[in-house]
Design a protein around this motif. Sequence first.
Motif, PDB file in Angstrom:
ATOM      1  N   MET A 162     -56.680  54.320 -56.243  1.00 22.47           N
ATOM      2  CA  MET A 162     -56.912  55.123 -55.056  1.00 22.47           C
ATOM      3  C   MET A 162     -58.217  54.685 -54.396  1.00 22.47           C
ATOM      4  SD  MET A 162     -58.201  58.762 -56.759  1.00 22.47           S
ATOM      5  CE  MET A 162     -58.915  59.397 -55.242  1.00 22.47           C
ATOM      6  N   GLU A 163     -58.285  54.861 -53.067  1.00 20.70           N
ATOM      7  CA  GLU A 163     -59.505  54.521 -52.351  1.00 20.70           C
ATOM      8  C   GLU A 163     -60.590  55.549 -52.667  1.00 20.70           C
ATOM      9  OE1 GLU A 163     -58.712  54.150 -48.222  1.00 20.70           O
ATOM     10  OE2 GLU A 163     -57.464  52.360 -48.436  1.00 20.70           O
ATOM     11  N   PHE A 164     -61.820  55.064 -52.802  1.00 17.67           N
ATOM     12  CA  PHE A 164     -62.907  55.979 -53.135  1.00 17.67           C
ATOM     13  C   PHE A 164     -64.245  55.358 -52.759  1.00 17.67           C
ATOM     14  CE2 PHE A 164     -65.930  58.136 -55.979  1.00 17.67           C
ATOM     15  CZ  PHE A 164     -65.615  59.455 -55.678  1.00 17.67           C
ATOM     16  N   ASP A 165     -65.145  56.204 -52.284  1.00 17.74           N
ATOM     17  CA  ASP A 165     -66.491  55.783 -51.903  1.00 17.74           C
ATOM     18  C   ASP A 165     -67.437  56.050 -53.072  1.00 17.74           C
ATOM     19  OD1 ASP A 165     -68.981  55.330 -50.844  1.00 17.74           O
ATOM     20  OD2 ASP A 165     -68.772  56.715 -49.156  1.00 17.74           O
ATOM     21  N   TRP A 166     -67.934  54.978 -53.691  1.00 13.46           N
ATOM     22  CA  TRP A 166     -68.801  55.104 -54.856  1.00 13.46           C
ATOM     23  C   TRP A 166     -70.291  55.125 -54.493  1.00 13.46           C
ATOM     24  CZ3 TRP A 166     -67.594  56.409 -59.690  1.00 13.46           C
ATOM     25  CH2 TRP A 166     -66.279  56.249 -60.125  1.00 13.46           C
ATOM     26  N   VAL A 217     -69.724  65.186 -54.175  1.00 13.79           N
ATOM     27  CA  VAL A 217     -68.412  65.396 -54.798  1.00 13.79           C
ATOM     28  C   VAL A 217     -68.536  66.369 -55.970  1.00 13.79           C
ATOM     29  CG1 VAL A 217     -66.489  64.300 -56.011  1.00 13.79           C
ATOM     30  CG2 VAL A 217     -67.620  63.106 -54.128  1.00 13.79           C
ATOM     31  N   GLN A 218     -67.686  67.393 -55.985  1.00 10.47           N
ATOM     32  CA  GLN A 218     -67.644  68.317 -57.117  1.00 10.47           C
ATOM     33  C   GLN A 218     -66.684  67.835 -58.191  1.00 10.47           C
ATOM     34  OE1 GLN A 218     -66.764  72.158 -55.288  1.00 10.47           O
ATOM     35  NE2 GLN A 218     -68.938  72.691 -55.420  1.00 10.47           N
ATOM     36  N   VAL A 219     -65.495  67.394 -57.778  1.00 12.71           N
ATOM     37  CA  VAL A 219     -64.509  66.930 -58.753  1.00 12.71           C
ATOM     38  C   VAL A 219     -63.493  66.029 -58.061  1.00 12.71           C
ATOM     39  CG1 VAL A 219     -62.924  68.887 -58.446  1.00 12.71           C
ATOM     40  CG2 VAL A 219     -62.968  67.668 -60.630  1.00 12.71           C
ATOM     41  N   VAL A 220     -63.017  65.028 -58.780  1.00 15.93           N
ATOM     42  CA  VAL A 220     -61.898  64.191 -58.335  1.00 15.93           C
ATOM     43  C   VAL A 220     -60.717  64.503 -59.243  1.00 15.93           C
ATOM     44  CG1 VAL A 220     -61.006  61.838 -58.141  1.00 15.93           C
ATOM     45  CG2 VAL A 220     -63.345  62.349 -57.426  1.00 15.93           C
ATOM     46  N   LYS A 245     -57.297  58.466 -74.757  1.00  9.41           N
ATOM     47  CA  LYS A 245     -58.590  58.100 -74.205  1.00  9.41           C
ATOM     48  C   LYS A 245     -58.368  57.792 -72.734  1.00  9.41           C
ATOM     49  CE  LYS A 245     -61.093  56.323 -78.228  1.00  9.41           C
ATOM     50  NZ  LYS A 245     -61.805  55.152 -78.810  1.00  9.41           N
ATOM     51  N   GLY A 246     -59.267  58.275 -71.902  1.00 10.93           N
ATOM     52  CA  GLY A 246     -59.152  58.034 -70.478  1.00 10.93           C
ATOM     53  C   GLY A 246     -60.285  57.154 -69.990  1.00 10.93           C
ATOM     54  N   TYR A 247     -59.974  56.302 -69.022  1.00 18.26           N
ATOM     55  CA  TYR A 247     -60.968  55.387 -68.465  1.00 18.26           C
ATOM     56  C   TYR A 247     -60.928  55.469 -66.941  1.00 18.26           C
ATOM     57  CZ  TYR A 247     -60.960  53.325 -73.148  1.00 18.26           C
ATOM     58  OH  TYR A 247     -61.054  53.135 -74.501  1.00 18.26           O
ATOM     59  N   VAL A 248     -62.090  55.465 -66.339  1.00 21.81           N
ATOM     60  CA  VAL A 248     -62.217  55.356 -64.886  1.00 21.81           C
ATOM     61  C   VAL A 248     -63.015  54.097 -64.596  1.00 21.81           C
ATOM     62  CG1 VAL A 248     -63.192  56.372 -62.803  1.00 21.81           C
ATOM     63  CG2 VAL A 248     -62.052  57.835 -64.481  1.00 21.81           C
ATOM     64  N   ASP A 249     -62.384  53.173 -63.889  1.00 20.89           N
ATOM     65  CA  ASP A 249     -62.992  51.864 -63.611  1.00 20.89           C
ATOM     66  C   ASP A 249     -63.507  51.203 -64.885  1.00 20.89           C
ATOM     67  OD1 ASP A 249     -62.347  52.350 -61.031  1.00 20.89           O
ATOM     68  OD2 ASP A 249     -64.372  52.230 -60.223  1.00 20.89           O
ATOM     69  N   GLY A 250     -62.745  51.365 -65.962  1.00 14.34           N
ATOM     70  CA  GLY A 250     -63.070  50.709 -67.221  1.00 14.34           C
ATOM     71  C   GLY A 250     -64.061  51.440 -68.094  1.00 14.34           C
ATOM     72  N   VAL A 251     -64.612  52.558 -67.625  1.00 14.86           N
ATOM     73  CA  VAL A 251     -65.583  53.333 -68.404  1.00 14.86           C
ATOM     74  C   VAL A 251     -64.869  54.522 -69.044  1.00 14.86           C
ATOM     75  CG1 VAL A 251     -67.701  54.706 -68.330  1.00 14.86           C
ATOM     76  CG2 VAL A 251     -67.484  52.657 -66.901  1.00 14.86           C
ATOM     77  N   GLU A 252     -65.012  54.663 -70.353  1.00 16.81           N
ATOM     78  CA  GLU A 252     -64.369  55.787 -71.042  1.00 16.81           C
ATOM     79  C   GLU A 252     -65.000  57.101 -70.594  1.00 16.81           C
ATOM     80  OE1 GLU A 252     -63.455  57.498 -75.555  1.00 16.81           O
ATOM     81  OE2 GLU A 252     -64.288  55.472 -75.285  1.00 16.81           O
ATOM     82  N   THR A 285     -62.636  51.536 -54.475  1.00 15.63           N
ATOM     83  CA  THR A 285     -61.448  52.112 -55.105  1.00 15.63           C
ATOM     84  C   THR A 285     -61.837  52.751 -56.434  1.00 15.63           C
ATOM     85  OG1 THR A 285     -60.891  50.045 -56.250  1.00 15.63           O
ATOM     86  CG2 THR A 285     -59.871  50.415 -54.084  1.00 15.63           C
ATOM     87  N   MET A 286     -60.929  53.601 -56.938  1.00 13.19           N
ATOM     88  CA  MET A 286     -61.096  54.200 -58.262  1.00 13.19           C
ATOM     89  C   MET A 286     -59.819  53.953 -59.049  1.00 13.19           C
ATOM     90  SD  MET A 286     -61.815  58.195 -59.347  1.00 13.19           S
ATOM     91  CE  MET A 286     -63.412  58.254 -58.528  1.00 13.19           C
ATOM     92  N   GLU A 287     -59.967  53.418 -60.260  1.00 11.59           N
ATOM     93  CA  GLU A 287     -58.819  53.088 -61.097  1.00 11.59           C
ATOM     94  C   GLU A 287     -58.830  53.951 -62.355  1.00 11.59           C
ATOM     95  OE1 GLU A 287     -59.222  48.947 -61.837  1.00 11.59           O
ATOM     96  OE2 GLU A 287     -58.867  48.365 -59.748  1.00 11.59           O
ATOM     97  N   PHE A 288     -57.665  54.501 -62.675  1.00 16.28           N
ATOM     98  CA  PHE A 288     -57.517  55.371 -63.836  1.00 16.28           C
ATOM     99  C   PHE A 288     -56.669  54.671 -64.895  1.00 16.28           C
ATOM    100  CE2 PHE A 288     -57.979  57.966 -60.079  1.00 16.28           C
ATOM    101  CZ  PHE A 288     -58.904  58.930 -60.451  1.00 16.28           C
ATOM    102  N   LYS A 289     -57.040  54.872 -66.153  1.00 12.25           N
ATOM    103  CA  LYS A 289     -56.266  54.287 -67.244  1.00 12.25           C
ATOM    104  C   LYS A 289     -56.230  55.262 -68.412  1.00 12.25           C
ATOM    105  CE  LYS A 289     -55.920  50.227 -70.274  1.00 12.25           C
ATOM    106  NZ  LYS A 289     -56.546  48.933 -70.670  1.00 12.25           N
ATOM    107  N   LEU A 290     -55.037  55.411 -68.993  1.00  9.11           N
ATOM    108  CA  LEU A 290     -54.847  56.215 -70.193  1.00  9.11           C
ATOM    109  C   LEU A 290     -54.443  55.310 -71.343  1.00  9.11           C
ATOM    110  CD1 LEU A 290     -52.794  59.335 -69.039  1.00  9.11           C
ATOM    111  CD2 LEU A 290     -55.042  59.377 -70.088  1.00  9.11           C
TER     112      LEU A 290
END
Length: 331
Positions: free
Chosen positions: A1-5, A13-16, A36-43, A87-92
Motif C-alpha cells: 500500500m502507498e504510505f508516507d514515511w 498518524v495514530q494507527v495504520v 510473526k508480523g513484519y512491516v517493511d521487513g521489520v518485525e 509504500t508499506m509492505e506487510f508480511k506474516l
Amino acid sequence: MEFDWSPEYIELVQVVHEEIRVPKSFAPYAEGKQFKGYVDGVEVDNRVLLLDPYSIEGQNIIHFLVSGTELQRINEKLGSSHYNKGTMEFKLVPQSEVVKNSFEFYLVNEETLVQVGTTVKASWDSTFGANDEIPFEITFFDENRNLLKDVRYGFFLIDQDTGNVIFSNVGDDSSNLGILASEGIDIQKITLPSQKTYRIDIAVFGQGITYDTTYAGIGSGLIEVGPGGLQPITSTPPPSNEISIPDWVRNNAGWWSDGAITDNDFASGLEFMIRENIIKVPTTSNGQSNENAIIPDWVRNNAGWWAEELISDEDFANGIQFLIKEGIISV
C-alpha cells in the motif's frame, strides 16, 4: 500500500490498519496459530496482530494494527533512507500451533448489578506462566456473539490471597478514559510473579467516540498461573499421496511472491503444470472462469512461505485449490 514515511507525517498518524482475509480451512492461518508480523521487513510487536475468527463465517481475519509509536520505531530501525520509500509492505510468517487457556464472564451494570449484553473472553498461551510476559487476548462480544468494536475498557489484576491490586491499566489518554479495542479484540502483555490464582476485573466504560454506555459494565474472572517455560505443541499433518509438487516449482512460487513475475504468468504456469501432471493436487471442481479475478494476498503469502519451506506441500496445494474453485486458473 502507498504510505508516507516522512517523520512529519508519522507524528500525525495514530494507527495504520490493514487486514488479510483467508478461508478457515487454510491451515497456516487457522485459529490457534501464532504469527510473526513484519512491516517493511521489520518485525512488529505481537500486539499489532489480531486474529478475528468471529466476524465472517468461513473466514479468518488477521488484522495489522500498527500504532504511530510502532511506525516511529520502524523508521528509526531503517534510517533516513526509508523516509522516501512511499509504500508499506506487510508480511506474516506462521509459527507453531498453541493450546490456549481461556474463560468467559458477563458484565453487570455497576450500580444496579443487572447483567448487560457484554461477554468478555480472556485467553492466553498455556506455555506461559509465572514470571513470563504473558500476552493476554481480551475479546468483547455483544448478546448476539458479535464483536463489540471501538470499546473503551480498563482492567485490574488482583492477588486472590492478599486482595492487593498488582497491576492495572485504564489507558494512558487523560482526555479519553480506557484502552481502545477498535476491533473488539485487544492484547495486553502482563507479567504475573507467582504460581497462584489471580482475579482480573474488567470494566467497559463505553463504546465509540460518544462513550455509548449500552454495553458498559464490570465483571471478573480467575486466572490460574502455572510454572511457565513449557514448550509449544506442534503438529505435522500426515502426508497426502494425492499431492506431488517438484521442488523446482518453489522457485516460481518465490519469484511470484516477491513480485518478479505477474499474477497471470504465475496462474498460467500453474495451469500448465497441473494439466501436464507436473503438479498433482486433490481433485477440485473448476469455478466459473474469471479472467479479471485478483489473486488474494494470502495466496501470495502462502506461495512465499512454501518457497521458504515454512509450510507443507498440503498447505500450498490448498491455495492452488482455492484458485481453481474461484476460476482464477482452469484445469
